[in-house]
Motif scaffolding. Sequence first.
Motif, PDB file in Angstrom:
ATOM      1  N   TYR A 180      35.009  38.903  49.132  1.00  0.00           N
ATOM      2  CA  TYR A 180      34.065  39.996  48.884  1.00  0.00           C
ATOM      3  C   TYR A 180      34.672  41.008  47.905  1.00  0.00           C
ATOM      4  O   TYR A 180      33.999  41.494  46.999  1.00  0.00           O
ATOM      5  CB  TYR A 180      33.693  40.710  50.185  1.00  0.00           C
ATOM      6  CG  TYR A 180      32.561  40.075  50.944  1.00  0.00           C
ATOM      7  CD1 TYR A 180      31.241  40.277  50.555  1.00  0.00           C
ATOM      8  CD2 TYR A 180      32.801  39.298  52.071  1.00  0.00           C
ATOM      9  CE1 TYR A 180      30.194  39.708  51.260  1.00  0.00           C
ATOM     10  CE2 TYR A 180      31.758  38.729  52.788  1.00  0.00           C
ATOM     11  CZ  TYR A 180      30.450  38.934  52.375  1.00  0.00           C
ATOM     12  OH  TYR A 180      29.414  38.367  53.079  1.00  0.00           O
ATOM     13  N   GLY A 181      35.944  41.323  48.100  1.00  0.00           N
ATOM     14  CA  GLY A 181      36.627  42.251  47.203  1.00  0.00           C
ATOM     15  C   GLY A 181      36.695  41.703  45.790  1.00  0.00           C
ATOM     16  O   GLY A 181      36.458  42.429  44.815  1.00  0.00           O
ATOM     17  N   TYR A 182      37.003  40.426  45.670  1.00  0.00           N
ATOM     18  CA  TYR A 182      37.064  39.777  44.352  1.00  0.00           C
ATOM     19  C   TYR A 182      35.722  39.892  43.637  1.00  0.00           C
ATOM     20  O   TYR A 182      35.667  40.249  42.451  1.00  0.00           O
ATOM     21  CB  TYR A 182      37.464  38.310  44.506  1.00  0.00           C
ATOM     22  CG  TYR A 182      37.492  37.553  43.199  1.00  0.00           C
ATOM     23  CD1 TYR A 182      38.641  37.571  42.417  1.00  0.00           C
ATOM     24  CD2 TYR A 182      36.390  36.846  42.752  1.00  0.00           C
ATOM     25  CE1 TYR A 182      38.683  36.885  41.208  1.00  0.00           C
ATOM     26  CE2 TYR A 182      36.422  36.169  41.541  1.00  0.00           C
ATOM     27  CZ  TYR A 182      37.563  36.197  40.777  1.00  0.00           C
ATOM     28  OH  TYR A 182      37.602  35.528  39.576  1.00  0.00           O
ATOM     29  N   ALA A 183      34.640  39.577  44.346  1.00  0.00           N
ATOM     30  CA  ALA A 183      33.302  39.660  43.750  1.00  0.00           C
ATOM     31  C   ALA A 183      32.984  41.091  43.320  1.00  0.00           C
ATOM     32  O   ALA A 183      32.373  41.308  42.264  1.00  0.00           O
ATOM     33  CB  ALA A 183      32.253  39.150  44.740  1.00  0.00           C
ATOM     34  N   THR A 184      33.428  42.059  44.114  1.00  0.00           N
ATOM     35  CA  THR A 184      33.198  43.463  43.780  1.00  0.00           C
ATOM     36  C   THR A 184      33.939  43.849  42.501  1.00  0.00           C
ATOM     37  O   THR A 184      33.373  44.488  41.609  1.00  0.00           O
ATOM     38  CB  THR A 184      33.641  44.371  44.948  1.00  0.00           C
ATOM     39  OG1 THR A 184      32.882  44.019  46.110  1.00  0.00           O
ATOM     40  CG2 THR A 184      33.444  45.835  44.630  1.00  0.00           C
ATOM     41  N   VAL A 185      35.207  43.473  42.403  1.00  0.00           N
ATOM     42  CA  VAL A 185      35.990  43.810  41.217  1.00  0.00           C
ATOM     43  C   VAL A 185      35.423  43.101  39.995  1.00  0.00           C
ATOM     44  O   VAL A 185      35.271  43.711  38.927  1.00  0.00           O
ATOM     45  CB  VAL A 185      37.487  43.456  41.388  1.00  0.00           C
ATOM     46  CG1 VAL A 185      38.268  43.792  40.129  1.00  0.00           C
ATOM     47  CG2 VAL A 185      38.077  44.166  42.582  1.00  0.00           C
ATOM     48  N   ARG A 186      35.098  41.828  40.135  1.00  0.00           N
ATOM     49  CA  ARG A 186      34.547  41.060  39.019  1.00  0.00           C
ATOM     50  C   ARG A 186      33.259  41.733  38.509  1.00  0.00           C
ATOM     51  O   ARG A 186      33.065  41.895  37.310  1.00  0.00           O
ATOM     52  CB  ARG A 186      34.265  39.655  39.523  1.00  0.00           C
ATOM     53  CG  ARG A 186      34.187  38.507  38.616  1.00  0.00           C
ATOM     54  CD  ARG A 186      34.987  38.471  37.391  1.00  0.00           C
ATOM     55  NE  ARG A 186      36.116  37.593  37.470  1.00  0.00           N
ATOM     56  CZ  ARG A 186      36.990  37.455  36.485  1.00  0.00           C
ATOM     57  NH1 ARG A 186      36.864  38.137  35.380  1.00  0.00           N
ATOM     58  NH2 ARG A 186      38.001  36.670  36.605  1.00  0.00           N
ATOM     59  N   THR A 187      32.399  42.141  39.439  1.00  0.00           N
ATOM     60  CA  THR A 187      31.150  42.808  39.071  1.00  0.00           C
ATOM     61  C   THR A 187      31.425  44.156  38.407  1.00  0.00           C
ATOM     62  O   THR A 187      30.817  44.490  37.388  1.00  0.00           O
ATOM     63  CB  THR A 187      30.255  42.996  40.317  1.00  0.00           C
ATOM     64  OG1 THR A 187      29.999  41.711  40.892  1.00  0.00           O
ATOM     65  CG2 THR A 187      28.945  43.679  39.971  1.00  0.00           C
ATOM     66  N   ALA A 188      32.328  44.926  38.981  1.00  0.00           N
ATOM     67  CA  ALA A 188      32.661  46.243  38.410  1.00  0.00           C
ATOM     68  C   ALA A 188      33.212  46.103  37.000  1.00  0.00           C
ATOM     69  O   ALA A 188      32.838  46.874  36.104  1.00  0.00           O
ATOM     70  CB  ALA A 188      33.655  46.970  39.309  1.00  0.00           C
ATOM     71  N   LEU A 189      34.080  45.127  36.773  1.00  0.00           N
ATOM     72  CA  LEU A 189      34.643  44.927  35.435  1.00  0.00           C
ATOM     73  C   LEU A 189      33.571  44.503  34.440  1.00  0.00           C
ATOM     74  O   LEU A 189      33.616  44.869  33.272  1.00  0.00           O
ATOM     75  CB  LEU A 189      35.775  43.898  35.474  1.00  0.00           C
ATOM     76  CG  LEU A 189      37.034  44.310  36.226  1.00  0.00           C
ATOM     77  CD1 LEU A 189      38.041  43.170  36.244  1.00  0.00           C
ATOM     78  CD2 LEU A 189      37.641  45.577  35.658  1.00  0.00           C
TER      79      LEU A 189
END
Length: 162
Positions: free
Chosen positions: A145-154
Amino acid sequence: MSNVYGALMKRVAFIIWTAGFAGLVPVAPGTAGSVVGLGLLMLVRTVGNDWAELLVLLMVVIVGIWSANVAERHYRREDPGEIVIDEVAGMMLTVFWLPSGWVPFVIGFLAFRFFDIVKPFPARMSERLPGGFGVMADDLVAGLYGYATVRTALWLLPVGVT
């Protein structure tokens, strides 16, 4: 001889499950374990090989499962707070193969801590897996979930911010 070997293995497991004693921090040991995970990832990145990052993450997961099993037997309860190797793995997964820099690391750290605490589906359910698998699984789900959040934010951030 086997008692000496068993005692040595338990000490090794202790150092692993506490992530070098971060799990003994009296306030927010999970956060301390997450800091260790981010630091380990940054150290591995100095090698300059993406596959080293994968290898270290896999090793952390495997030895984490083993040491969490030992810890649960030692404390005679499920997922004691002293086990933080799961946070190390989850934090590493959160920023796995993402660009280095303070923006992805800060977003990743905050996102991982949020999802580790909230435990969205299927994280809470995965805690029910037996032994060390359950200890590690919920943090790995939080890491995804954290990975998806960072990927989306970037993806959403303006170019050059990272």
